[in-house]
Scaffold this motif. Structure first.
Motif, short mmCIF file in Angstrom:
data_model
loop_
_atom_site.label_atom_id
_atom_site.label_comp_id
_atom_site.label_asym_id
_atom_site.label_seq_id
_atom_site.Cartn_x
_atom_site.Cartn_y
_atom_site.Cartn_z
N SER A 1 47.66 66.01 21.32
CA SER A 1 48.42 64.85 22.00
C SER A 1 49.62 64.72 21.00
O SER A 1 50.81 64.32 21.31
CB SER A 1 47.68 63.43 21.94
OG SER A 1 47.30 62.95 20.80
N GLN A 2 49.21 64.97 19.53
CA GLN A 2 50.39 65.06 18.49
C GLN A 2 51.25 66.44 18.39
O GLN A 2 52.65 66.34 17.69
CB GLN A 2 49.97 64.60 17.28
CG GLN A 2 49.13 63.24 17.42
CD GLN A 2 48.79 62.38 15.92
OE1 GLN A 2 49.21 62.80 15.10
NE2 GLN A 2 47.94 61.49 16.14
N SER B 1 54.43 65.29 31.50
CA SER B 1 54.45 63.99 31.97
C SER B 1 54.50 63.88 33.69
O SER B 1 54.79 62.90 34.25
CB SER B 1 55.44 62.95 31.49
OG SER B 1 56.57 63.59 31.25
N ASN C 1 47.37 67.39 26.78
CA ASN C 1 47.83 66.25 26.18
C ASN C 1 47.49 65.04 27.14
O ASN C 1 47.98 65.07 28.07
CB ASN C 1 49.11 66.25 25.87
CG ASN C 1 49.76 65.10 25.07
OD1 ASN C 1 49.31 64.09 25.20
ND2 ASN C 1 50.95 65.50 24.20
N ILE D 1 48.11 61.78 26.55
CA ILE D 1 48.79 60.73 26.66
C ILE D 1 49.95 61.30 27.46
O ILE D 1 50.28 60.32 28.35
CB ILE D 1 49.49 60.43 25.10
CG1 ILE D 1 48.59 60.22 24.17
CG2 ILE D 1 50.97 59.76 25.16
CD1 ILE D 1 49.19 59.88 22.55
N ARG E 1 50.94 59.19 31.46
CA ARG E 1 52.41 58.99 31.75
C ARG E 1 52.66 59.32 33.09
O ARG E 1 53.17 58.79 34.17
CB ARG E 1 53.61 59.47 30.82
CG ARG E 1 53.58 58.63 29.50
CD ARG E 1 54.38 59.37 28.63
NE ARG E 1 54.47 58.85 27.24
CZ ARG E 1 55.33 59.54 26.34
NH1 ARG E 1 55.93 60.41 26.47
NH2 ARG E 1 55.15 58.91 25.10
#
Length: 509
Positions: free
Chosen positions: A70-71, A116, A147, A149, A153
């Motif tokens: 994710s980072q 996303s 990812n 995160i 989204r």
């Protein structure tokens, strides 16, 4: 921030490459070190050796790898990014796959590396627009990403105005509901898409890659961020998941050259994309016309070494702009018994080519051992000789044979461009130059050729753009490619010629 031993950061980089498939470039090592520090702090100041050992041992590492992913993979995208791909989806891929589905009534599309969600939802909007309401076909759109995160989204389906910057006002009114500081996607489109956390490059238990399942796959701006082994693994999995005859869209900066021979290269709607080969070749749409030559991506190592030795020798000895080479230079460079008769004969033909002794060069190629005469390297050199001697029809025939085996060879498309120009077919010449550039962005010669074509057509803006790019790339161009495809000019002569043409178009070098 803690100062790390560079060996620890390199150790983490290797883990990220092997466990996640992600490439961390040298200029991103400071950022990786910062992430390293934050993760140690988050784990109650865990020491470096314990953290790396935990990741190496794979004990309780899955959640930590998710956090690292994710980072390391924060992506910025927007709706209908790369509109030419969506035009090809609308006008080519969807109609073709609907015709091919026969009894199956489910159109399946994958957005790999969906971030996303904008790409997956853009696909769904196109399908909503294009499929007749009475069409019995069910639509399945899946988005996958490493990812978590970004996937969260995507599932919220709320976007800023910046994410809609390439979305028409009509589409915004039809499919988005404006809120105080965001836009909410229509529930009908959301219902068409499902998302799954998955890694393209690593077997992680996800079920997205069922064999021969998807009709169309979008995988844009993903392969470029993977280590080479992971990129090959991802391509293999995407190929397996795509139905024969299905379509694969990569970004403009990515190609399958040197990675797969399972696809045809296609070009329409100003976009390059791929179609998976089928057993029934007659049922497929026509690929780019194979009217010229191309070097195989898997040229025999002995041949490559022979050409490189010859080119290096010539580079050292040729300091002027003459087009003629000393008779013994290339032959002396490649006369090495350890590489056998074929490499020696190819080196001899190469020397004759650069001395403009075309008939003799063809005779030398005819004397190759029977098992070598049909190899990609010999065909490539034959096509170059034929092209340089003006026998472009024969050159196109040879190139057709080579491209039938390897459609993704940039050199072949470049030679086809020269042959098509000779036939006064400028649109096809342009298309093959553009294909060569797409397949190998570092290839200088098609930029030079496009610049000359644009100059002759009076398009000075494009001429300056292409010639400037050629000038920059020539400084780093592979010496063996200049030797083989440079028309007898060395690097210095090609650069001086390019710079003169650029000045004539009002540009500066």
């Amino acid at each position: 921030m803690k100062r790390f031993d560079h060996r620890d950061v390199e150790h983490l980089r290797r883990i990220v490459g092997s466990r996640l498939g992600l490439q961390v470039e040298d200029d991103k090592l400071d950022a990786l070190a910062e992430i390293f520090y934050r993760r140690l702090q988050a784990r109650s100041k865990m020491d470096t050796a314990s953290y790396l050992g935990m990741l190496d041992s794979r004990v309780n590492a899955r959640e930590e790898l998710r956090i690292l992913a994710s980072q390391l993979t924060v992506a910025e995208t927007y709706f209908f990014r790369g509109p030419e791909h969506f035009s090809a989806l609308r006008s080519i891929a969807i109609p073709d796959r609907l015709r091919a589905m026969e009894s199956r009534r489910e159109l399946r599309i994958l957005s790999a590396g969906c971030a996303s969600g904008e790409e997956a939802y853009s696909v769904a909007i196109v399908l909503q627009e294009e499929l007749p309401q009475a069409c019995p076909t069910k639509v399945v759109v899946k988005g996958i990403d490493i990812n978590p995160i970004m996937l969260a989204r995507a599932k919220r389906a709320e976007y800023s105005v910046w994410a809609l910057r390439e979305t028409s006002e009509q589409m915004q009114r039809k499919y988005f509901q404006a809120r105080s500081d965001s836009y909410r996607l229509d529930a009908r489109i959301c219902a068409m898409v499902n998302f799954e956390e998955a890694n393209l490059a690593v077997q992680d238990g996800a079920d997205w890659d069922r064999a021969d399942y998807y009709d169309v796959i979008f995988c844009r701006n993903v392969l470029m961020y993977l280590v080479p082994e992971a990129a090959l693994q991802a391509v293999a999995r995407l190929t397996r998941a795509l139905v024969p005859g299905g379509y694969l869209f990569l970004s403009h900066a990515e190609t399958l050259r040197g990675m797969s021979q399972d696809f045809h290269l296609r070009h329409s709607c100003d976009a390059f994309y791929y179609q998976r080969r089928t057993a029934d070749r007659a049922s497929e749409a026509e690929p780019l016309p194979a009217k010229a030559f191309e070097a195989s991506a898997e040229i025999d190592a002995a041949w490559v070494q022979a050409v490189r030795r010859a080119s290096e020798h010539i580079e050292n000895l040729s300091r002027d702009t003459t087009r003629h080479l000393e008779p013994a230079v290339a032959m002396a460079a490649v006369e090495d018994r350890s590489h056998g008769r074929a490499s020696t004969q190819l080196g001899f033909a190469l020397d004759l080519l650069n001395r403009e002794k075309y008939r003799e060069a063809l005779d030398a190629l005819d004397r190759l051992p029977a098992e070598s005469i049909r190899d990609g390297d010999a065909q490539l050199l034959r096509a170059v000789v034929l092209t340089n001697s003006g026998q472009t029809s024969a050159a196109e025939s040879v190139c057709g044979q080579v491209l039938a085996a390897d459609e993704l060879n940039a050199s072949a498309h470049y030679l086809l461009a020269l042959c098509r120009e000779h036939a006064k077919d400028i649109p096809q010449a342009t298309e093959h130059d553009e294909a060569a550039i797409y397949l190998d962005p570092a290839f200088s010669l098609p930029h030079l050729h496009l610049g000359l074509l644009a100059k002759r057509a009076g398009d000075l803006a494009r001429a300056r753009r292409e010639l400037s790019e050629a000038d920059a790339l020539l400084r780093k161009e592979d010496a063996s490619r200049i030797l083989l495809l440079g028309g007898g000019f060395n690097r210095k002569a090609l650069m001086e010629f390019t710079e003169a043409q650029l000045r004539a178009c009002g540009g500066t070098s």
